[in-house]
Design a protein around this motif. Structure first.
Motif, PDB file in Angstrom:
ATOM      1  N   PRO A  33       0.790  -1.233   0.000  1.00 11.59           N
ATOM      2  CA  PRO A  33       0.000   0.000   0.000  1.00 11.59           C
ATOM      3  C   PRO A  33       0.824   1.286   0.000  1.00 11.59           C
ATOM      4  O   PRO A  33       0.261   2.368  -0.176  1.00 11.59           O
ATOM      5  CB  PRO A  33      -0.809  -0.122   1.299  1.00 11.59           C
ATOM      6  CG  PRO A  33       0.075  -0.931   2.202  1.00 11.59           C
ATOM      7  CD  PRO A  33       0.777  -1.917   1.305  1.00 11.59           C
ATOM      8  N   ASP A  34       2.145   1.189   0.204  1.00 10.41           N
ATOM      9  CA  ASP A  34       2.958   2.403   0.243  1.00 10.41           C
ATOM     10  C   ASP A  34       3.142   2.958  -1.166  1.00 10.41           C
ATOM     11  O   ASP A  34       3.513   2.220  -2.095  1.00 10.41           O
ATOM     12  CB  ASP A  34       4.331   2.109   0.861  1.00 10.41           C
ATOM     13  CG  ASP A  34       4.227   1.735   2.335  1.00 10.41           C
ATOM     14  OD1 ASP A  34       3.260   2.179   2.977  1.00 10.41           O
ATOM     15  OD2 ASP A  34       5.113   1.004   2.828  1.00 10.41           O
ATOM     16  N   PRO A  35       2.932   4.265  -1.364  1.00 11.30           N
ATOM     17  CA  PRO A  35       3.082   4.856  -2.697  1.00 11.30           C
ATOM     18  C   PRO A  35       4.534   4.789  -3.179  1.00 11.30           C
ATOM     19  O   PRO A  35       5.477   4.951  -2.415  1.00 11.30           O
ATOM     20  CB  PRO A  35       2.637   6.308  -2.496  1.00 11.30           C
ATOM     21  CG  PRO A  35       1.821   6.292  -1.237  1.00 11.30           C
ATOM     22  CD  PRO A  35       2.423   5.226  -0.385  1.00 11.30           C
ATOM     23  N   ARG A  36       4.707   4.524  -4.480  1.00  5.51           N
ATOM     24  CA  ARG A  36       5.993   4.608  -5.148  1.00  5.51           C
ATOM     25  C   ARG A  36       5.699   4.945  -6.598  1.00  5.51           C
ATOM     26  O   ARG A  36       4.554   5.236  -6.937  1.00  5.51           O
ATOM     27  CB  ARG A  36       6.819   3.332  -4.998  1.00  5.51           C
ATOM     28  CG  ARG A  36       6.224   2.089  -5.620  1.00  5.51           C
ATOM     29  CD  ARG A  36       5.359   1.355  -4.670  1.00  5.51           C
ATOM     30  NE  ARG A  36       5.051   0.009  -5.198  1.00  5.51           N
ATOM     31  CZ  ARG A  36       3.998  -0.663  -4.831  1.00  5.51           C
ATOM     32  NH1 ARG A  36       3.129  -0.143  -3.983  1.00  5.51           N
ATOM     33  NH2 ARG A  36       3.790  -1.866  -5.303  1.00  5.51           N
ATOM     34  N   THR A  37       6.703   4.938  -7.475  1.00  3.99           N
ATOM     35  CA  THR A  37       6.479   5.403  -8.837  1.00  3.99           C
ATOM     36  C   THR A  37       6.980   4.380  -9.856  1.00  3.99           C
ATOM     37  O   THR A  37       7.844   3.551  -9.575  1.00  3.99           O
ATOM     38  CB  THR A  37       7.201   6.736  -9.099  1.00  3.99           C
ATOM     39  OG1 THR A  37       8.614   6.567  -8.907  1.00  3.99           O
ATOM     40  CG2 THR A  37       6.674   7.823  -8.176  1.00  3.99           C
ATOM     41  N   ILE A  38       6.396   4.477 -11.065  1.00  9.96           N
ATOM     42  CA  ILE A  38       6.908   3.776 -12.236  1.00  9.96           C
ATOM     43  C   ILE A  38       7.047   4.802 -13.357  1.00  9.96           C
ATOM     44  O   ILE A  38       6.427   5.865 -13.327  1.00  9.96           O
ATOM     45  CB  ILE A  38       6.007   2.601 -12.658  1.00  9.96           C
ATOM     46  CG1 ILE A  38       4.616   3.105 -13.064  1.00  9.96           C
ATOM     47  CG2 ILE A  38       5.901   1.558 -11.570  1.00  9.96           C
ATOM     48  CD1 ILE A  38       3.794   2.040 -13.748  1.00  9.96           C
ATOM     49  N   ARG A  39       7.823   4.462 -14.364  1.00  8.78           N
ATOM     50  CA  ARG A  39       8.227   5.427 -15.382  1.00  8.78           C
ATOM     51  C   ARG A  39       7.381   5.324 -16.654  1.00  8.78           C
ATOM     52  O   ARG A  39       7.018   4.232 -17.086  1.00  8.78           O
ATOM     53  CB  ARG A  39       9.699   5.158 -15.738  1.00  8.78           C
ATOM     54  CG  ARG A  39      10.354   6.111 -16.726  1.00  8.78           C
ATOM     55  CD  ARG A  39      10.635   7.478 -16.121  1.00  8.78           C
ATOM     56  NE  ARG A  39      11.345   7.403 -14.868  1.00  8.78           N
ATOM     57  CZ  ARG A  39      12.692   7.288 -14.744  1.00  8.78           C
ATOM     58  NH1 ARG A  39      13.456   7.204 -15.809  1.00  8.78           N
ATOM     59  NH2 ARG A  39      13.241   7.280 -13.547  1.00  8.78           N
ATOM     60  N   ALA A  40       7.056   6.483 -17.221  1.00 12.95           N
ATOM     61  CA  ALA A  40       6.476   6.586 -18.562  1.00 12.95           C
ATOM     62  C   ALA A  40       7.331   7.559 -19.360  1.00 12.95           C
ATOM     63  O   ALA A  40       7.825   8.558 -18.818  1.00 12.95           O
ATOM     64  CB  ALA A  40       5.034   7.055 -18.511  1.00 12.95           C
ATOM     65  N   ARG A  41       7.492   7.278 -20.644  1.00 10.20           N
ATOM     66  CA  ARG A  41       8.347   8.113 -21.505  1.00 10.20           C
ATOM     67  C   ARG A  41       7.618   8.383 -22.820  1.00 10.20           C
ATOM     68  O   ARG A  41       6.928   7.509 -23.351  1.00 10.20           O
ATOM     69  CB  ARG A  41       9.674   7.405 -21.765  1.00 10.20           C
ATOM     70  CG  ARG A  41      10.612   8.159 -22.709  1.00 10.20           C
ATOM     71  CD  ARG A  41      11.927   7.394 -22.889  1.00 10.20           C
ATOM     72  NE  ARG A  41      12.771   8.006 -23.910  1.00 10.20           N
ATOM     73  CZ  ARG A  41      13.615   9.003 -23.692  1.00 10.20           C
ATOM     74  NH1 ARG A  41      13.740   9.500 -22.466  1.00 10.20           N
ATOM     75  NH2 ARG A  41      14.350   9.512 -24.678  1.00 10.20           N
ATOM     76  N   LEU A  42       7.777   9.599 -23.343  1.00  8.15           N
ATOM     77  CA  LEU A  42       7.165   9.995 -24.615  1.00  8.15           C
ATOM     78  C   LEU A  42       8.205  10.658 -25.498  1.00  8.15           C
ATOM     79  O   LEU A  42       8.944  11.542 -25.046  1.00  8.15           O
ATOM     80  CB  LEU A  42       6.004  10.958 -24.370  1.00  8.15           C
ATOM     81  CG  LEU A  42       5.395  11.643 -25.600  1.00  8.15           C
ATOM     82  CD1 LEU A  42       4.796  10.622 -26.562  1.00  8.15           C
ATOM     83  CD2 LEU A  42       4.358  12.688 -25.194  1.00  8.15           C
ATOM     84  N   VAL A  43       8.246  10.228 -26.738  1.00 10.80           N
ATOM     85  CA  VAL A  43       9.025  10.907 -27.762  1.00 10.80           C
ATOM     86  C   VAL A  43       8.042  11.442 -28.795  1.00 10.80           C
ATOM     87  O   VAL A  43       7.211  10.683 -29.312  1.00 10.80           O
ATOM     88  CB  VAL A  43      10.041   9.955 -28.426  1.00 10.80           C
ATOM     89  CG1 VAL A  43      10.764  10.667 -29.564  1.00 10.80           C
ATOM     90  CG2 VAL A  43      11.036   9.435 -27.398  1.00 10.80           C
ATOM     91  N   GLY A  44       8.107  12.750 -29.071  1.00 16.33           N
ATOM     92  CA  GLY A  44       7.199  13.361 -30.040  1.00 16.33           C
ATOM     93  C   GLY A  44       5.948  13.885 -29.366  1.00 16.33           C
ATOM     94  O   GLY A  44       5.933  14.256 -28.197  1.00 16.33           O
TER      95      GLY A  44
END
Length: 323
Positions: A280-291
């Motif tokens: 339940p502890d918040p953490r992050t994952i990555r998103a990437r955009l080109v263009g």
């Protein structure tokens, strides 16, 4: 449309299969309302069965000369359940209306949703997608239609056996992302308090003429150096076009609104990692955009799946999962 009563215990919901809009909502009252003078509606009877824990099976194998045995992979079965529903009204015509509502929602021809509501907080709920698996028995002392109350023992099937609560969602645009070499990145917050693995979905906004090339982290997977393991999508563009990514391993992982062949350009790249249960502890994952452009948008959805209609497991048991 439906039956509304603040004393509800559960709800039966008919939901549009494409838009997700609730078409009919029936509030079902506890059994103590049965027989109340002037009552018109549906009550839940005794002997509810199959709606509590997941129905699982773990095979046990023994090899020649083995001491004891070996456990196979735990299998989650479709959920079979039984409930009793009582229908009641003050007049024959009103009773026909109640019966019509019930059998328009609960059917052997389409699914509906059985929603259990937290008695301490009506904003908290979990729901199960169900369908009648066989016609309820109709033995009665009086001809149907000549009475204003009936009891129905309903055998149900849930091929997706999990209870679902409100999903975790996060919306962002390219304007919210940080410019990095050759593109834009954002670390999206996630958490999974449920007792089941979580599988992320990504829904794009309307694409434009500027080509968008998105990459998403494969669950929480990282390289030996700690960098996110990214799964790139093929370049996508086009007016009135959107895409949907599902990371559940047996689902079509890339679906594009115009039903083109973009999925084939994934070149066998697939998402394989889930979000761990009981975290339940918040953490992050990555998103990437080109263009894309500043308005290019994305929504992360993490469905919340549960074993039971209430409660869960303590976060400490996440340490028991080693793979």
């Amino acid at each position: 449309m439906g039956i509304s009563n603040p004393g509800r215990e559960v709800q039966l919901i008919l939901r549009h299969p494409k838009t997700g809009a609730d078409l009919i909502v029936l509030d079902v009252l506890p059994k103590k309302a049965l027989g109340a003078v002037g009552f018109q509606g549906i009550t839940l009877g005794d002997d509810v069965e199959g709606l509590y824990k997941l129905q699982t099976a773990t095979p046990v194998k023994s090899w020649a000369y083995q001491d004891g045995g070996s456990l196979g992979v735990r299998r989650v079965e479709p959920r079979s359940a039984t409930i009793t529903l009582h229908t009641q009204a003050a007049t024959s015509s009103a009773f026909a209306d109640v019966e019509s509502l019930l059998w328009s929602v609960l059917s052997d021809k389409w699914d509906c949703y059985y929603r259990a509501i937290d008695p301490d907080d009506p904003e908290l709920w979990r729901e199960l997608r169900i369908r009648l698996i066989e016609t309820p028995p109709d033995k009665t002392a009086k001809l149907q239609g000549a009475t204003t109350h009936l009891s129905h023992t309903c055998k149900l099937i849930a091929v997706d056996p999990f209870w679902y609560s409100e999903p975790v969602t996060f919306n962002f645009t390219r304007a919210d992302m940080t410019a990095v070499g050759g593109g834009y990145e954002i670390d999206v917050p996630i958490k999974n308090p449920t007792d089941q693995l979580g599988f992320i979905e990504w829904n794009s906004g309307e694409l434009g003429t500027a080509t968008e090339t998105w990459s998403f982290q494969d669950g929480e997977a990282t390289t030996s150096g700690g960098a996110p393991v990214m799964i790139p999508l093929p370049p996508l563009s086009g007016a009135n076009k959107t895409f949907w990514v599902q990371t559940y391993p047996d689902r079509w992982q890339l679906w594009v609104k115009d039903q083109g062949q973009d999925w084939a350009r994934m070149n066998s790249r697939t998402f394989t990692k889930a979000i761990a249960a009981n975290t339940p502890d918040p953490r992050t994952i990555r998103a990437r955009l080109v263009g894309g452009d500043a308005a290019s948008s994305m929504m992360l959805t993490l469905p919340q799946r549960w074993d039971r209609p209430f409660g869960g497991e303590l976060p400490i048991v996440a340490a028991m999962v080693t793979a």
